[in-house]
Design an enzyme around this catalytic site. Structure first.
Site, PDB file in Angstrom:
ATOM      1  CB  SER A 281      -0.900   0.004   1.242  1.00  0.00           C
ATOM      2  OG  SER A 281      -1.566   1.241   1.357  1.00  0.00           O
ATOM      3  CG  HIS A 282       0.275   4.758  -2.461  1.00  0.00           C
ATOM      4  ND1 HIS A 282      -0.219   3.754  -3.238  1.00  0.00           N
ATOM      5  CD2 HIS A 282       0.836   5.644  -3.316  1.00  0.00           C
ATOM      6  CE1 HIS A 282       0.035   4.030  -4.512  1.00  0.00           C
ATOM      7  NE2 HIS A 282       0.672   5.160  -4.584  1.00  0.00           N
ATOM      8  CB  SER A 283      -1.244   4.533   3.628  1.00  0.00           C
ATOM      9  OG  SER A 283      -1.547   4.527   5.001  1.00  0.00           O
TER      10      SER A 283
ATOM     11  CG  LEU B  44      -4.544   3.756  -6.283  1.00  0.00           C
ATOM     12  CD1 LEU B  44      -5.671   4.659  -6.744  1.00  0.00           C
ATOM     13  CD2 LEU B  44      -4.475   3.768  -4.757  1.00  0.00           C
TER      14      LEU B  44
ATOM     15  N   GLY C 230       3.752   6.199  -0.254  1.00  0.00           N
ATOM     16  CA  GLY C 230       4.526   5.760  -1.407  1.00  0.00           C
ATOM     17  C   GLY C 230       4.820   4.278  -1.332  1.00  0.00           C
TER      18      GLY C 230
END
Lengths: 136, 214
Positions: free
Chosen positions: A10-12, A71, A46
């Site tokens: 994940s980005h987070s 995504l 990121g």
């Protein structure tokens, strides 16, 4: 244990860790390798292909790995991470087009039960089905 | 073709790209805030700063090793989609180069290999409002100029001109890839941040490589 391992990309980092917490709630008293590769080094949003490839290798006990992603760069970084793996590990890793949260929960339940990689991946892909059926 | 592009020439290119990315960081982020997630300048600056830091910490021995190190740093440190895209670009360039200095034709082939890596990674096509809209015309112009007998410097200038034109041509396009695609028609009227940073990459090549004896 002959289990399939899971990786959450994940980005987070908080998002990934919360998704894992939600999935582990379905596995009381049961073990399952779920690795997280999420966020930048400094705690920002990121993805990092090198960290993802390390998580894939860590999740693999020889029985395969299913990777759930959010995504955009999560998908591109996961694909890049595959290229960084040794050939034998890469063959065992599958990137799931399933939804991150619902897919992870479905995959975790069947993986903890000892299902093989393709069965776990199929469950991840079906993650939205209960919600879609309910709201239809 | 005297003795080609050496490791030091490619390092100068990477340093110059890092410098112009830092100089244009706010502009790149502003472009990305209009149609994306407002991090392109910050992400590219973080990645290129790390790439230059890695070159200083562990100086690579040859051109291929240098571009591989840059690529590996970018796939790890950028954070956004430009990490795997630019990272794959440099990794594929590295794969196309040998350990020896690259002549103009070898550099053009490596740039084309980088482009193919970006296509494979992002699955975008020209006209999708992405970095490819600058990179494809740049590679085409470079090949064409070299084929017509121009020296590397003039050929790189033609490539950079083509990249800038490609960048400008993204303004009316509707995005079909990346975060901007969520905006649909509302993405038209804005210059693509990825095509903008790619034009900077070619400008940096002119500044750093055009004077090289190759």
């Amino acid at each position: 244990m002959s289990q399939v391992g899971l990786v959450v990309v994940s980005h987070s980092r908080p998002l990934a860790e919360a998704a894992v917490t939600l999935a582990r709630q379905m596995l009381p008293g049961r073990e399952l390798a779920i690795e997280v590769a999420a966020g930048t080094e400094d705690g920002g949003l990121g993805t990092d292909a090198v960290a993802i490839s390390a998580a894939m290798a860590a999740a693999d006990s020889g029985n395969g790995v299913v990777v759930l992603m959010d995504l955009g760069s999560a998908v591109l970084s996961a694909e890049t991470a595959l290229e960084l793996l040794d050939d034998d590990v890469r063959e065992r890793v599958l990137l799931s087009p399933g939804p991150l949260v619902e897919g992870l929960i479905g995959a975790a339940v069947v993986a903890a039960g000892g299902a093989d990689r393709d069965r776990v991946a199929a469950e991840a892909l079906l993650g939205l089905a209960p919600k879609q059926a309910h709201l239809a | 073709m005297a003795d080609g592009l050496h490791t030091a020439d490619l390092e100068a290119w990477i340093r110059e790209f890092a410098r112009v990315v830092a100089e244009h960081r706010e502009e790149l982020t502003a472009l990305d805030s209009a149609i994306g997630d407002a991090d392109h300048g910050t992400n590219m600056d973080r990645g290129m700063t790390a790439a230059v830091g890695a070159l200083e910490a562990a100086p690579p021995a040859d051109p291929a090793a240098l571009l591989k190190q840059v690529g590996m740093t970018l796939v790890s440190k950028v954070g956004g989609a430009s990490g795997p895209l630019y990272g794959t670009f440099f990794l594929r360039m590295a794969g196309a180069l040998g350990p020896e200095p690259a002549d103009a034709a070898a550099f053009a082939r490596a740039l084309r290999a980088g482009l193919e890596g970006v296509v494979a990674r992002g699955k975008a096509e020209p006209g999708d409002k992405t970095m490819l809209d600058a990179l494809v015309p740049a590679c085409d112009a470079l090949d064409e100029a070299l084929a017509s007998g121009k020296p590397l410097g003039a050929a790189l200038e033609a490539a950079a001109d083509a990249a800038r034109q490609g960048r400008d041509a993204t303004i009316p396009l509707v995005a079909r890839k990346g975060r901007a695609s969520y905006l649909g028609e509302r993405s038209a009227g804005h210059q693509d941040p990825g095509a903008t940073s790619t034009a900077l990459l070619l400008d940096a090549a002119v500044s750093a490589l055009a004077g090289s004896q190759s």
